[in-house]
Write a protein that holds these residues in place. Structure first.
Motif, PDB file in Angstrom:
ATOM      1  N   THR A   5     -43.195  -2.260  -3.241  1.00 13.65           N
ATOM      2  CA  THR A   5     -42.066  -2.942  -3.683  1.00 13.65           C
ATOM      3  C   THR A   5     -42.183  -3.987  -4.560  1.00 13.65           C
ATOM      4  OG1 THR A   5     -41.237  -2.458  -1.300  1.00 13.65           O
ATOM      5  CG2 THR A   5     -40.165  -4.309  -2.634  1.00 13.65           C
ATOM      6  N   ARG A   6     -43.144  -4.863  -4.352  1.00 14.92           N
ATOM      7  CA  ARG A   6     -43.372  -6.109  -5.240  1.00 14.92           C
ATOM      8  C   ARG A   6     -43.928  -5.671  -6.537  1.00 14.92           C
ATOM      9  NH1 ARG A   6     -47.731  -9.255  -4.132  1.00 14.92           N
ATOM     10  NH2 ARG A   6     -48.630  -7.831  -2.464  1.00 14.92           N
ATOM     11  N   TYR A   7     -44.618  -4.606  -6.645  1.00 12.47           N
ATOM     12  CA  TYR A   7     -45.190  -3.881  -7.827  1.00 12.47           C
ATOM     13  C   TYR A   7     -43.930  -3.400  -8.690  1.00 12.47           C
ATOM     14  CZ  TYR A   7     -46.941  -0.286 -11.134  1.00 12.47           C
ATOM     15  OH  TYR A   7     -47.394   0.318 -12.280  1.00 12.47           O
ATOM     16  N   THR A   8     -43.150  -2.758  -8.076  1.00 11.45           N
ATOM     17  CA  THR A   8     -41.807  -2.158  -8.899  1.00 11.45           C
ATOM     18  C   THR A   8     -41.206  -3.259  -9.244  1.00 11.45           C
ATOM     19  OG1 THR A   8     -42.073   0.050  -7.952  1.00 11.45           O
ATOM     20  CG2 THR A   8     -39.779  -0.644  -8.655  1.00 11.45           C
ATOM     21  N   ASN A   9     -40.905  -4.292  -8.400  1.00 11.51           N
ATOM     22  CA  ASN A   9     -39.960  -5.383  -8.715  1.00 11.51           C
ATOM     23  C   ASN A   9     -40.491  -6.296  -9.841  1.00 11.51           C
ATOM     24  OD1 ASN A   9     -38.184  -4.613  -6.858  1.00 11.51           O
ATOM     25  ND2 ASN A   9     -38.523  -6.362  -5.455  1.00 11.51           N
ATOM     26  N   SER A  10     -41.874  -6.343 -10.162  1.00 12.06           N
ATOM     27  CA  SER A  10     -42.425  -7.102 -11.237  1.00 12.06           C
ATOM     28  C   SER A  10     -42.188  -6.162 -12.214  1.00 12.06           C
ATOM     29  CB  SER A  10     -43.971  -7.228 -10.819  1.00 12.06           C
ATOM     30  OG  SER A  10     -44.708  -6.169 -10.654  1.00 12.06           O
ATOM     31  N   LEU A  11     -42.182  -5.092 -12.349  1.00 10.88           N
ATOM     32  CA  LEU A  11     -42.106  -4.263 -13.678  1.00 10.88           C
ATOM     33  C   LEU A  11     -40.575  -4.418 -13.927  1.00 10.88           C
ATOM     34  CD1 LEU A  11     -43.742  -0.678 -12.613  1.00 10.88           C
ATOM     35  CD2 LEU A  11     -44.756  -2.685 -13.915  1.00 10.88           C
ATOM     36  N   VAL A  12     -39.722  -4.359 -13.028  1.00 12.68           N
ATOM     37  CA  VAL A  12     -38.472  -4.486 -13.607  1.00 12.68           C
ATOM     38  C   VAL A  12     -38.019  -6.083 -14.154  1.00 12.68           C
ATOM     39  CG1 VAL A  12     -35.854  -4.739 -12.746  1.00 12.68           C
ATOM     40  CG2 VAL A  12     -37.464  -2.919 -11.805  1.00 12.68           C
TER      41      VAL A  12
ATOM     42  N   GLY B 119     -40.613   4.130  -0.349  1.00 12.28           N
ATOM     43  CA  GLY B 119     -40.787   3.119   0.618  1.00 12.28           C
ATOM     44  C   GLY B 119     -40.424   1.869   0.066  1.00 12.28           C
ATOM     45  N   HIS B 120     -39.487   1.716  -0.951  1.00 12.34           N
ATOM     46  CA  HIS B 120     -39.141   0.318  -1.596  1.00 12.34           C
ATOM     47  C   HIS B 120     -38.208  -0.409  -0.642  1.00 12.34           C
ATOM     48  CE1 HIS B 120     -39.035  -1.904  -5.363  1.00 12.34           C
ATOM     49  NE2 HIS B 120     -37.892  -2.469  -4.558  1.00 12.34           N
ATOM     50  N   THR B 121     -38.172  -1.616  -0.432  1.00 16.44           N
ATOM     51  CA  THR B 121     -37.462  -2.298   0.953  1.00 16.44           C
ATOM     52  C   THR B 121     -36.800  -3.554   0.179  1.00 16.44           C
ATOM     53  OG1 THR B 121     -39.556  -3.655   0.920  1.00 16.44           O
ATOM     54  CG2 THR B 121     -39.198  -1.673   2.460  1.00 16.44           C
ATOM     55  N   GLU B 122     -36.786  -3.838  -1.118  1.00 17.27           N
ATOM     56  CA  GLU B 122     -36.107  -4.928  -1.521  1.00 17.27           C
ATOM     57  C   GLU B 122     -35.517  -4.845  -3.019  1.00 17.27           C
ATOM     58  OE1 GLU B 122     -36.918  -9.744  -2.867  1.00 17.27           O
ATOM     59  OE2 GLU B 122     -38.387  -8.592  -1.830  1.00 17.27           O
ATOM     60  N   VAL B 123     -34.240  -5.007  -3.375  1.00 15.53           N
ATOM     61  CA  VAL B 123     -33.756  -4.832  -4.522  1.00 15.53           C
ATOM     62  C   VAL B 123     -34.072  -5.860  -5.392  1.00 15.53           C
ATOM     63  CG1 VAL B 123     -31.495  -4.371  -5.887  1.00 15.53           C
ATOM     64  CG2 VAL B 123     -31.798  -3.541  -3.310  1.00 15.53           C
TER      65      VAL B 123
ATOM     66  N   GLU C 226     -32.768  -8.335 -10.764  1.00 14.64           N
ATOM     67  CA  GLU C 226     -32.069  -7.962 -11.937  1.00 14.64           C
ATOM     68  C   GLU C 226     -31.310  -6.769 -11.798  1.00 14.64           C
ATOM     69  OE1 GLU C 226     -35.828 -10.013 -12.909  1.00 14.64           O
ATOM     70  OE2 GLU C 226     -35.372  -8.322 -11.350  1.00 14.64           O
ATOM     71  N   MET C 227     -31.361  -6.056 -10.683  1.00 14.22           N
ATOM     72  CA  MET C 227     -30.409  -5.120 -10.251  1.00 14.22           C
ATOM     73  C   MET C 227     -29.465  -5.202  -8.957  1.00 14.22           C
ATOM     74  SD  MET C 227     -32.846  -1.722 -11.157  1.00 14.22           S
ATOM     75  CE  MET C 227     -33.427  -1.446 -12.692  1.00 14.22           C
ATOM     76  N   ALA C 228     -29.634  -6.669  -8.493  1.00 14.42           N
ATOM     77  CA  ALA C 228     -29.038  -6.698  -7.327  1.00 14.42           C
ATOM     78  C   ALA C 228     -27.519  -7.153  -7.081  1.00 14.42           C
ATOM     79  CB  ALA C 228     -29.653  -8.156  -6.502  1.00 14.42           C
ATOM     80  N   PRO C 229     -26.713  -6.653  -6.241  1.00 16.38           N
ATOM     81  CA  PRO C 229     -25.197  -6.936  -6.143  1.00 16.38           C
ATOM     82  C   PRO C 229     -25.230  -8.297  -6.299  1.00 16.38           C
ATOM     83  CG  PRO C 229     -25.825  -5.310  -4.507  1.00 16.38           C
ATOM     84  CD  PRO C 229     -27.398  -5.880  -4.958  1.00 16.38           C
ATOM     85  N   GLY C 230     -24.113  -8.853  -7.045  1.00 14.44           N
ATOM     86  CA  GLY C 230     -23.597 -10.266  -7.175  1.00 14.44           C
ATOM     87  C   GLY C 230     -24.228 -10.902  -8.369  1.00 14.44           C
ATOM     88  N   ASN C 231     -25.286 -10.169  -9.008  1.00 21.13           N
ATOM     89  CA  ASN C 231     -25.962 -10.740 -10.344  1.00 21.13           C
ATOM     90  C   ASN C 231     -25.159 -10.152 -11.412  1.00 21.13           C
ATOM     91  OD1 ASN C 231     -27.376 -11.684 -12.452  1.00 21.13           O
ATOM     92  ND2 ASN C 231     -29.214 -10.546 -11.934  1.00 21.13           N
ATOM     93  N   GLY C 232     -24.059 -10.654 -11.721  1.00 14.63           N
ATOM     94  CA  GLY C 232     -23.094 -10.278 -12.565  1.00 14.63           C
ATOM     95  C   GLY C 232     -22.234  -8.947 -11.974  1.00 14.63           C
TER      96      GLY C 232
END
Length: 308
Positions: A231-238, A148-152, A155-161
């Motif tokens: 989504t917020r949980y996983t993104n915080s882990l990253v 159900g993840h809805t937001e990249v 740290e892994m988003a396009p455009g970040n390097g």
């Protein structure tokens, strides 16, 4: 259609064989097939000797043929620090004879890898997980991305390097920065890397049941809120994991700078009685590697007595 030739066996089938060999005690007899010496096929699929977890599969993704006939950490190509890596291309020629490097499961060229965990008894947004990591599978951290993840994450988003622009907040670049340090002194640095890797992934696995129990309770009240929570949980882990990996890179730089090894005590770099850094260790190379140098160079570097 994939005709069997040496490359298909040694560079592709050998990886499958290594997966099977780790979990099935009968696979050793097919090593000649993996080596490209025989076309007698190994089984298309096997039954593991034991039940496997998602973490077991993650660890299998990190394989370099260790402990098998294809283990290449101890020949001259491995350098002084027993590297299970060789730079491309896969094949090379010497005196018109073609030779090859190995192509293990874990390689430096990997951009990303994942392990899929599917649990049909849970709601779809919760039951499916891609344990996803960037860069070399042997040196990545696998993060739980739920279906159900809805937001990249940033740290892994396009455009970040990108491949031509380094970014200190990019998971890809931070992991590559660390990996390319580890490659240079593998037998030492890989041990430090694995400590951080194991600590992070064990934290994720340990927290998983409680997090999912909380999410399932929330899911009964509001599916969108449950998805947002995960989504917020996983993104915080990253976010936290990439920060830890950056600290790892800083630690490796300090500990191994210029070929020495800084001394440590109780998890801190050791200082002398004056508060200065303690004198570092200078371990040089192994006796086996020094012997290879002498065998190749003879008396070139021999310390000779000076006659007056």
């Amino acid at each position: 259609y994939a005709p069997i030739d040496f490359g298909a066996l040694r560079f592709c089938e050998a990886r499958v064989w290594s997966f099977f060999n780790k979990v099935n005690s009968e696979m050793g007899k097919y090593v000649s097939y993996a080596q490209g010496k025989s076309t007698d096929p190994m089984p298309l699929y096997i039954k593991p000797d034991r039940k496997l977890s998602a973490h077991d599969i993650q660890e299998m993704m990190r394989d370099h043929y260790e402990g098998t006939e294809l283990d290449w950490r101890f020949d001259v190509g491995a350098g002084p620090f027993n590297s299970p890596y060789r730079w491309s291309p896969l094949t090379f020629e010497v005196d018109s004879v073609e030779y090859c490097n190995e192509r293990p499961i874990a390689t430096q060229q990997t951009g990303f890898s994942f392990v899929a965990q599917m649990r049909s008894w849970l709601p779809d947004p919760v039951g499916g997980i891609l344990w996803f990591g960037v860069d070399d599978a042997a040196q990545t951290v696998y993060y739980p991305f739920y279906c159900g993840h809805t937001e990249v994450p940033h740290e892994m988003a396009p455009g970040n390097g990108d491949l031509l622009n380094f970014s200190w907040t990019s998971a890809f670049w931070i992991h590559n920065w660390v990996s390319n340090m580890v490659y240079s002194r593998y037998s030492d640095m890989s041990l430090d890397m694995k400590k951080v890797q194991s600590r992070l992934e064990e934290q994720f696995m340990t927290a998983q049941p409680a997090v999912e129990q909380q999410v399932l309770a929330l899911y009964e009240k509001s599916q969108p809120e449950a998805v947002h929570f995960l989504t917020r949980y996983t993104n915080s882990l990253v976010n936290e994991g990439v920060a830890e990996w950056k600290k790892l890179g800083e630690y490796l730089m300090v500990k191994y700078i210029d070929g020495v090894i800084k001394k440590e005590e109780n998890g801190q770099f050791k200082r002398n009685e004056y508060g200065r850094p303690a004198f570092p260790s200078r371990p040089g190379y192994s006796n086996e590697y020094y012997r290879k140098i002498v065998e190749q160079t003879g008396d070139k570097y021999k310390v000779q007595p000076i006659e007056n």
